[in-house]
Design a protein around this motif. Structure first.
Motif, PDB file in Angstrom:
ATOM      1  N   PHE A   1       0.796  -1.224   0.000  1.00 51.35           N
ATOM      2  CA  PHE A   1       0.000   0.000   0.000  1.00 51.35           C
ATOM      3  C   PHE A   1       0.835   1.283   0.000  1.00 51.35           C
ATOM      4  CE2 PHE A   1      -3.082  -3.116   1.366  1.00 51.35           C
ATOM      5  CZ  PHE A   1      -4.265  -2.684   0.790  1.00 51.35           C
ATOM      6  N   PHE A   2       2.137   1.193   0.302  1.00 53.63           N
ATOM      7  CA  PHE A   2       2.961   2.410   0.342  1.00 53.63           C
ATOM      8  C   PHE A   2       4.152   2.329  -0.605  1.00 53.63           C
ATOM      9  CE2 PHE A   2       6.049   5.361   2.409  1.00 53.63           C
ATOM     10  CZ  PHE A   2       5.279   6.526   2.332  1.00 53.63           C
ATOM     11  N   LEU A   3       4.933   1.266  -0.514  1.00 57.54           N
ATOM     12  CA  LEU A   3       6.112   1.167  -1.373  1.00 57.54           C
ATOM     13  C   LEU A   3       5.737   0.962  -2.836  1.00 57.54           C
ATOM     14  CD1 LEU A   3       7.414   0.903   1.441  1.00 57.54           C
ATOM     15  CD2 LEU A   3       8.986  -0.782   0.472  1.00 57.54           C
ATOM     16  N   ARG A   4       4.702   0.174  -3.084  1.00 57.83           N
ATOM     17  CA  ARG A   4       4.292  -0.061  -4.477  1.00 57.83           C
ATOM     18  C   ARG A   4       3.826   1.217  -5.160  1.00 57.83           C
ATOM     19  NH1 ARG A   4      -0.802  -3.813  -6.489  1.00 57.83           N
ATOM     20  NH2 ARG A   4      -0.655  -3.314  -8.724  1.00 57.83           N
TER      21      ARG A   4
ATOM     22  N   ASN B   1       9.596   3.890  13.569  1.00 57.80           N
ATOM     23  CA  ASN B   1      10.838   3.186  13.887  1.00 57.80           C
ATOM     24  C   ASN B   1      11.046   1.943  13.025  1.00 57.80           C
ATOM     25  OD1 ASN B   1      11.777   4.762  16.150  1.00 57.80           O
ATOM     26  ND2 ASN B   1      10.099   3.915  17.351  1.00 57.80           N
ATOM     27  N   GLY B   2      12.309   1.594  12.822  1.00 58.69           N
ATOM     28  CA  GLY B   2      12.675   0.296  12.269  1.00 58.69           C
ATOM     29  C   GLY B   2      12.885   0.209  10.777  1.00 58.69           C
ATOM     30  N   TRP B   3      12.797   1.344  10.044  1.00 56.11           N
ATOM     31  CA  TRP B   3      12.826   1.291   8.588  1.00 56.11           C
ATOM     32  C   TRP B   3      14.207   1.590   7.996  1.00 56.11           C
ATOM     33  CZ3 TRP B   3       8.788  -0.990   6.646  1.00 56.11           C
ATOM     34  CH2 TRP B   3       7.549  -0.864   7.266  1.00 56.11           C
ATOM     35  N   ASP B   4      15.223   1.796   8.809  1.00 58.50           N
ATOM     36  CA  ASP B   4      16.518   2.271   8.305  1.00 58.50           C
ATOM     37  C   ASP B   4      17.136   1.357   7.247  1.00 58.50           C
ATOM     38  OD1 ASP B   4      16.225   4.353  10.007  1.00 58.50           O
ATOM     39  OD2 ASP B   4      17.695   3.686  11.484  1.00 58.50           O
ATOM     40  N   ASP B   5      17.003   0.044   7.400  1.00 57.92           N
ATOM     41  CA  ASP B   5      17.679  -0.879   6.477  1.00 57.92           C
ATOM     42  C   ASP B   5      16.724  -1.485   5.440  1.00 57.92           C
ATOM     43  OD1 ASP B   5      16.213  -2.459   8.185  1.00 57.92           O
ATOM     44  OD2 ASP B   5      17.814  -3.912   8.574  1.00 57.92           O
ATOM     45  N   LYS B   6      15.536  -0.915   5.323  1.00 59.23           N
ATOM     46  CA  LYS B   6      14.555  -1.434   4.367  1.00 59.23           C
ATOM     47  C   LYS B   6      14.774  -0.797   3.000  1.00 59.23           C
ATOM     48  CE  LYS B   6      10.570  -3.393   3.125  1.00 59.23           C
ATOM     49  NZ  LYS B   6      10.337  -4.850   3.155  1.00 59.23           N
ATOM     50  N   PRO B   7      15.016  -1.589   1.945  1.00 60.01           N
ATOM     51  CA  PRO B   7      15.173  -1.004   0.607  1.00 60.01           C
ATOM     52  C   PRO B   7      13.891  -0.287   0.176  1.00 60.01           C
ATOM     53  CG  PRO B   7      15.928  -3.287   0.654  1.00 60.01           C
ATOM     54  CD  PRO B   7      15.213  -3.056   1.942  1.00 60.01           C
ATOM     55  N   MET B   8      14.057   0.943  -0.341  1.00 58.94           N
ATOM     56  CA  MET B   8      12.902   1.752  -0.731  1.00 58.94           C
ATOM     57  C   MET B   8      13.226   2.599  -1.947  1.00 58.94           C
ATOM     58  SD  MET B   8      11.303   3.192   2.820  1.00 58.94           S
ATOM     59  CE  MET B   8      10.929   2.062   4.162  1.00 58.94           C
ATOM     60  N   PRO B   9      12.189   3.013  -2.684  1.00 58.00           N
ATOM     61  CA  PRO B   9      12.415   3.939  -3.806  1.00 58.00           C
ATOM     62  C   PRO B   9      13.002   5.262  -3.304  1.00 58.00           C
ATOM     63  CG  PRO B   9      10.201   3.010  -3.870  1.00 58.00           C
ATOM     64  CD  PRO B   9      10.787   2.606  -2.565  1.00 58.00           C
TER      65      PRO B   9
ATOM     66  N   ILE C   1      10.974   8.222  -1.434  1.00 60.80           N
ATOM     67  CA  ILE C   1      10.468   8.094  -0.067  1.00 60.80           C
ATOM     68  C   ILE C   1      11.505   8.655   0.895  1.00 60.80           C
ATOM     69  CG2 ILE C   1       9.802   6.524   1.797  1.00 60.80           C
ATOM     70  CD1 ILE C   1       8.738   4.593  -0.271  1.00 60.80           C
ATOM     71  N   GLU C   2      11.094   9.609   1.708  1.00 60.51           N
ATOM     72  CA  GLU C   2      11.976  10.138   2.750  1.00 60.51           C
ATOM     73  C   GLU C   2      11.628   9.478   4.075  1.00 60.51           C
ATOM     74  OE1 GLU C   2      13.244  14.235   5.122  1.00 60.51           O
ATOM     75  OE2 GLU C   2      11.926  14.344   3.362  1.00 60.51           O
ATOM     76  N   ARG C   3      12.647   8.865   4.700  1.00 63.21           N
ATOM     77  CA  ARG C   3      12.452   8.230   6.001  1.00 63.21           C
ATOM     78  C   ARG C   3      12.723   9.237   7.107  1.00 63.21           C
ATOM     79  NH1 ARG C   3      15.001   2.481   4.052  1.00 63.21           N
ATOM     80  NH2 ARG C   3      16.098   3.778   2.565  1.00 63.21           N
ATOM     81  N   MET C   4      11.791   9.386   8.033  1.00 63.52           N
ATOM     82  CA  MET C   4      11.956  10.376   9.103  1.00 63.52           C
ATOM     83  C   MET C   4      12.181   9.757  10.469  1.00 63.52           C
ATOM     84  SD  MET C   4       9.576  13.632   8.303  1.00 63.52           S
ATOM     85  CE  MET C   4      10.116  14.765   7.018  1.00 63.52           C
ATOM     86  N   GLY C   5      12.149   8.435  10.584  1.00 62.01           N
ATOM     87  CA  GLY C   5      12.328   7.810  11.879  1.00 62.01           C
ATOM     88  C   GLY C   5      11.171   8.136  12.819  1.00 62.01           C
ATOM     89  N   HIS C   6      11.431   8.011  14.106  1.00 62.95           N
ATOM     90  CA  HIS C   6      10.384   8.254  15.101  1.00 62.95           C
ATOM     91  C   HIS C   6       9.885   9.692  15.019  1.00 62.95           C
ATOM     92  CE1 HIS C   6       8.130   7.927  18.820  1.00 62.95           C
ATOM     93  NE2 HIS C   6       8.769   8.965  19.324  1.00 62.95           N
TER      94      HIS C   6
END
Length: 363
Positions: free
Chosen positions: A205-208, A223-231, A234-239
């Motif tokens: 629902f989000f990465l696709r 939390n927990g997304w640091d090592d997840k491969p992503m396009p 997508i900006e990861r903001m952490g907690h």
């Protein structure tokens, strides 16, 4: 009446999605005259990631996550009129449940509050000596975070004397519209910790949709997304602390809700994020689950997606005006029908009915 509530954490939302549920509901009960003590373990580094300091409306007891700390808080159960053990405390869960039942005053109401009922019921179905299943004959009621008729039927079949769903809701003093924050500007944002029973659905629902819309901007908080491969879009903001949730929800064109596997399967389980986003006037896109219509009207107050393709189509079709209209309608609906004050009124009526039934039984 005095409530002793044993839960994961009132003070911190760090790996603790139930925090805002506890805050909203217990604050509303305190306004109705309940004297509340919340017992939470010093565990999982939550105390160094507090979102709030101990509130005026409840006494906060943070206990050492060891046998001595457990013993000290169990003794205090005897002082309460209502003793509540929540699921998912994270440490000493079986001991807490058995302990509060052993220490509670004979006249006290003893309750289990299940914040992941579908998962708990699945565990009980596979384990005839599950701690909750063994405790059911001693409990006056099971309250659940959601689940609707399927959860009520399942708990009743296992022997629960009473099962009462108390759904997530809005505390308008905490979640409300604010000015946009440029750092949170995006076409779609999602706030969700990385959990095994939700990761596959977030991929869909989000990465696709992010992959299919490379020109669009996506933000992922949690939390927990640091090592997840992503396009790359997508900006990861952490907690993202609860103090920033309003801006996180208000700023993007739309925000996404993705249910955990068990909650999506059973339905009737809107996450806290649904009401927090609606309370901020956000345009919400949610994955499909049974019972949505009980809370928000599809197409007018919320957009529903069956898969990632639907999410992408919603994003492509959304105009700023339509997004604002959906957010405005959702805000009006939750303020009218889905506040914690309304939920607390339901719980208050249930407590009074339970106490009266207990008196009649003892007479």
């Amino acid at each position: 009446m005095k409530i002793a509530f044993y839960g994961s954490s009132l003070l911190s939302s760090w790996w603790n999605g139930a925090a805002t549920y506890y805050r909203g509901l217990l604050h509303a009960l305190a306004k109705r005259g309940y004297d509340i003590v919340f017992y939470e373990p010093d565990a999982f580094d939550r105390q160094s990631h507090r979102d709030i300091e101990p509130p005026e409306w409840a006494r906060s007891v943070v206990w050492p996550a060891n046998a001595g700390g457990l013993a000290s808080v169990l003794e205090e159960a005897a002082n309460a009129d209502i003793v509540i053990k929540a699921s998912g405390v994270g440490v000493y869960d079986p001991e807490l449940l058995e302990g509060v039942l052993d220490h509670a005053h004979p006249d006290a109401l003893c309750c289990f509050w299940d914040v992941d009922a579908a998962a708990t019921l699945g565990e009980m179905g596979a384990d005839s000596v599950h701690p909750v299943r063994r405790a059911l004959p001693r409990l006056d009621a099971v309250f659940t975070y959601g689940g609707g008729p399927p959860v009520v039927a399942a708990y009743s079949a296992l022997g629960a004397a009473r099962c009462v769903p108390v759904y997530n809701a809005l505390d308008p003093a905490t979640h409300h519209p604010v000015a946009p924050v440029p750092a949170f500007a995006a076409d779609l944002s999602l706030l969700a910790n990385r959990l095994p029973d939700r990761e596959g659905r977030i991929e869909e629902f989000f990465l696709r949709p992010a992959t299919s819309l490379p020109q669009r901007r996506f933000i992922l908080g949690g939390n927990g997304w640091d090592d997840k491969p992503m396009p790359a879009n997508i900006e990861r903001m952490g907690h993202v602390g609860t103090a920033l949730h309003n801006a996180f929800n208000c700023t993007p064109t739309a925000v996404l809700n993705v249910a955990r596997d068990s909650m999506a399967e059973v339905g009737f389980s809107p996450a806290t994020r649904v009401f927090e986003a609606a309370g901020a006037g956000a345009c919400l896109i949610t994955d499909a689950w049974e019972g949505i219509e009980m809370f928000l009207e599809p197409e007018r107050e919320v957009l529903v997606a069956r898969d990632g393709k639907d999410v992408a189509e919603h994003i492509e079709a959304l105009t700023p005006d339509r997004a604002r209209a959906i957010g405005k309608a959702a805000l009006a609906r939750v303020l009218g029908d889905h506040t914690y004050d309304r939920r607390a009124a339901e719980v208050d009526r249930t407590f009074k009915a339970m106490r009266e039934a207990k008196r009649e039984k003892a007479a």
